[in-house]
Design a protein around this motif. Structure first.
Motif, PDB file in Angstrom:
ATOM      1  N   ASN A 171      17.006 -15.754 -42.517  1.00 34.49           N
ATOM      2  CA  ASN A 171      17.840 -17.028 -43.481  1.00 34.49           C
ATOM      3  C   ASN A 171      19.330 -17.006 -43.414  1.00 34.49           C
ATOM      4  O   ASN A 171      19.984 -17.247 -43.266  1.00 34.49           O
ATOM      5  CB  ASN A 171      17.975 -16.881 -44.566  1.00 34.49           C
ATOM      6  CG  ASN A 171      16.418 -17.307 -45.294  1.00 34.49           C
ATOM      7  OD1 ASN A 171      16.147 -18.792 -45.041  1.00 34.49           O
ATOM      8  ND2 ASN A 171      15.351 -17.086 -45.719  1.00 34.49           N
ATOM      9  N   ASP A 172      19.409 -15.386 -42.680  1.00 28.60           N
ATOM     10  CA  ASP A 172      20.466 -14.937 -42.495  1.00 28.60           C
ATOM     11  C   ASP A 172      21.497 -15.114 -41.864  1.00 28.60           C
ATOM     12  O   ASP A 172      22.488 -15.599 -41.164  1.00 28.60           O
ATOM     13  CB  ASP A 172      21.421 -13.355 -42.400  1.00 28.60           C
ATOM     14  CG  ASP A 172      20.742 -12.487 -43.899  1.00 28.60           C
ATOM     15  OD1 ASP A 172      21.522 -13.356 -45.296  1.00 28.60           O
ATOM     16  OD2 ASP A 172      20.952 -11.625 -43.654  1.00 28.60           O
ATOM     17  N   VAL A 173      20.630 -15.750 -39.957  1.00 30.06           N
ATOM     18  CA  VAL A 173      20.492 -16.022 -38.614  1.00 30.06           C
ATOM     19  C   VAL A 173      20.756 -17.597 -39.300  1.00 30.06           C
ATOM     20  O   VAL A 173      21.716 -18.063 -38.440  1.00 30.06           O
ATOM     21  CB  VAL A 173      20.120 -15.742 -38.317  1.00 30.06           C
ATOM     22  CG1 VAL A 173      19.988 -15.617 -36.656  1.00 30.06           C
ATOM     23  CG2 VAL A 173      19.538 -13.719 -38.138  1.00 30.06           C
ATOM     24  N   ILE A 174      20.050 -18.163 -39.747  1.00 33.66           N
ATOM     25  CA  ILE A 174      20.212 -19.639 -40.574  1.00 33.66           C
ATOM     26  C   ILE A 174      22.092 -19.636 -40.888  1.00 33.66           C
ATOM     27  O   ILE A 174      22.524 -20.681 -40.203  1.00 33.66           O
ATOM     28  CB  ILE A 174      18.651 -20.336 -40.922  1.00 33.66           C
ATOM     29  CG1 ILE A 174      18.171 -20.242 -40.194  1.00 33.66           C
ATOM     30  CG2 ILE A 174      19.181 -21.558 -42.159  1.00 33.66           C
ATOM     31  CD1 ILE A 174      16.723 -20.468 -40.629  1.00 33.66           C
ATOM     32  N   ARG A 175      22.205 -19.621 -41.664  1.00 38.18           N
ATOM     33  CA  ARG A 175      23.519 -19.669 -42.680  1.00 38.18           C
ATOM     34  C   ARG A 175      24.266 -19.231 -41.673  1.00 38.18           C
ATOM     35  O   ARG A 175      25.448 -19.549 -41.597  1.00 38.18           O
ATOM     36  CB  ARG A 175      22.891 -18.287 -43.845  1.00 38.18           C
ATOM     37  CG  ARG A 175      22.935 -19.853 -44.935  1.00 38.18           C
ATOM     38  CD  ARG A 175      23.621 -18.713 -46.079  1.00 38.18           C
ATOM     39  NE  ARG A 175      23.211 -16.762 -46.256  1.00 38.18           N
ATOM     40  CZ  ARG A 175      21.294 -16.974 -46.311  1.00 38.18           C
ATOM     41  NH1 ARG A 175      21.102 -17.814 -46.842  1.00 38.18           N
ATOM     42  NH2 ARG A 175      21.937 -15.601 -46.601  1.00 38.18           N
TER      43      ARG A 175
END
Ligand SMILES: [Zn+2]
Length: 259
Positions: A171-175
């Motif tokens: 989710n860090d990479v998505i954000r």
């Protein structure tokens, strides 16, 4: 690029074991186009060109609709049999005369997006596992139409809670809104790059003309793959790991969904 200047759908004739260049690779945003029926059998047709991804390597195929002289039928899947790509329909259609072979193909964009999100997120998860446990091999992967997926890793002696927590990193990479792009490299050069060809790949590269399609998620992952992906990780809904299972002594199965 206009539709008429699109490259020939060499993917329509791709043989098993050879990753052709699919029309959806060249024109990922092409969701509707004209085509002609070149062969017909009960409940299925062969088209002269198609933007539908045929699936493979655990990724489900695209689905969509076929507008034809007699109405509209659903395309419920794509099956490659002896190198011939069949579009499987939810009803029989009759093709009589030359003009009847002219059809309009429409890709189900929601389905395409859902699969591309899960598939792109799989690359990120793969990279995080590889980073945390260097050298880890993927032993299986699956992306389903219902917004779920799984990846299997050759991992022993790991705490399943550590694996379960990896969705935070995804989710860090998505954000982080990271660019995802595809590039083609010469297959002989790519063969010298360790880790580039992994089992996550959808359909085995290279293309018949010796090129290898590489998917790069800038700073995160780089590997050969023939699947459908997002253009930017921010296009993915949040990613959640639902379960980590032991599959034999050495394998861990990570199940996930889009939230
Ligand atoms: Zn991929």
């Amino acid at each position: 690029m206009t539709e008429s200047s699109a490259p020939a759908p060499s993917g329509a004739g791709g043989t098993v074991g050879v990753m052709a260049v699919y029309l959806c690779h060249e024109l990922p945003d092409l969701h509707e186009h004209e085509a002609r029926i070149v062969d017909v059998a009960p409940g299925r047709v062969v088209l002269d060109r198609s933007a539908l991804h045929p699936g493979g390597g655990g990724q489900v195929s695209d689905v969509g609709w076929l507008d034809h002289a007699g109405g509209t039928v659903g395309i419920v899947g794509v099956e490659t049999v002896d190198g011939v790509v069949w579009h499987v329909l939810d009803a029989d259609i009759e093709v009589v005369g030359d003009a009847a072979g002219a059809v309009r193909v429409r890709v189900d964009a929601d389905h395409r997006s859902r699969v591309a999100q899960l598939h792109t997120d799989s690359h990120i998860l793969n990279a995080l596992v590889y980073d945390r446990f260097p050298g880890t091999l993927v032993t299986g992967a699956q992306v389903n139409a219902d917004g779920t997926g799984r990846m299997d890793f050759d991992l022993s002696d790991v705490d399943n809670d550590v694996l379960r927590g990896l969705d935070a990193g995804v989710n860090d990479v998505i954000r982080g809104a990271v660019e995802v792009r595809s590039v083609y490299v010469d297959a002989t050069d790519a063969g010298t790059t360790a880790g580039l060809v992994r089992s996550l790949s959808v359909a085995p590269p290279p293309t018949p003309d010796g090129r290898l399609r590489i998917i790069e998620i800038t700073g995160v992952d780089r590997q050969a793959c023939g699947g459908t992906h997002l253009a930017n990780t921010a296009e993915s809904r949040p990613f959640r790991i639902t379960k980590v299972e032991n599959k034999g002594k050495r394998n861990r199965r990570i199940r996930f969904v889009l939230d």
